[in-house]
Write a protein that holds these residues in place. Structure first.
Motif, short mmCIF file in Angstrom:
data_model
loop_
_atom_site.label_atom_id
_atom_site.label_comp_id
_atom_site.label_asym_id
_atom_site.label_seq_id
_atom_site.Cartn_x
_atom_site.Cartn_y
_atom_site.Cartn_z
N ASP A 73 89.33 58.95 54.04
CA ASP A 73 89.50 57.55 54.40
C ASP A 73 90.73 57.06 53.63
O ASP A 73 91.49 57.88 53.11
N ALA A 74 90.91 55.78 53.51
CA ALA A 74 92.10 55.26 52.85
C ALA A 74 92.14 55.57 51.36
O ALA A 74 93.22 55.65 50.77
N ASP A 75 90.99 55.78 50.75
CA ASP A 75 90.92 55.92 49.29
C ASP A 75 90.57 57.31 48.79
O ASP A 75 90.86 57.63 47.65
#
Length: 136
Positions: A73-75
């Protein structure tokens, strides 16, 4: 756990033979997937190689494969390797023990977090996570 996985925007999953060839293929396929996602792949490739090799050697049950999942995901970049031998959980290296656990020192050094979970029976999953913002 399925709820966690559903949150990942990028997902790559493959089932491979629990052999040295399967472990090598896991690293090669995952590296190409990470490259196509535009994510750093050098450290994750080392972790994938170690976890897949462990699945093919220490978690091997004749006639059973292992599964690799690479999720992002983004993180977070998450690597999961599931093998068919759930009664043998890996342990962190213990000082003075020379016959096992050395590869997990590499996983511990490269990944931000790693651990294990049992199931589905009779399997276990060894996972490692990398925080992505520090690479951005």
């Amino acid at each position: 756990m399925n709820q966690e996985i559903a949150e990942y925007k990028l997902q790559f999953r493959v089932q491979l033979s629990a052999t040295r060839r399967g472990a090598r293929l896991a690293r090669l396929l995952a590296t190409e997937e990470l490259r196509s996602w535009g994510l750093p792949f050098e450290s994750p490739a080392h972790v994938i190689a170690e976890l897949a090799t462990n699945a093919a050697t220490h978690g091997r049950v004749p006639g059973r494969d292992f599964r690799l999942a690479v999720l992002s995901d983004a993180d977070t970049l998450r690597i999961e390797v599931t093998d068919a031998l759930g009664d043998r959980l890996p342990a962190r290296h213990v000082q003075g023990v020379r016959d096992s656990g050395h590869g997990l020192i590499l996983v511990d050094a490269l990944a931000d977090r790693w651990g294990t979970c049992r199931g589905p029976f009779p399997c276990k999953t060894v996972w490692a996570e990398f925080d992505l913002p520090m690479w951005g």
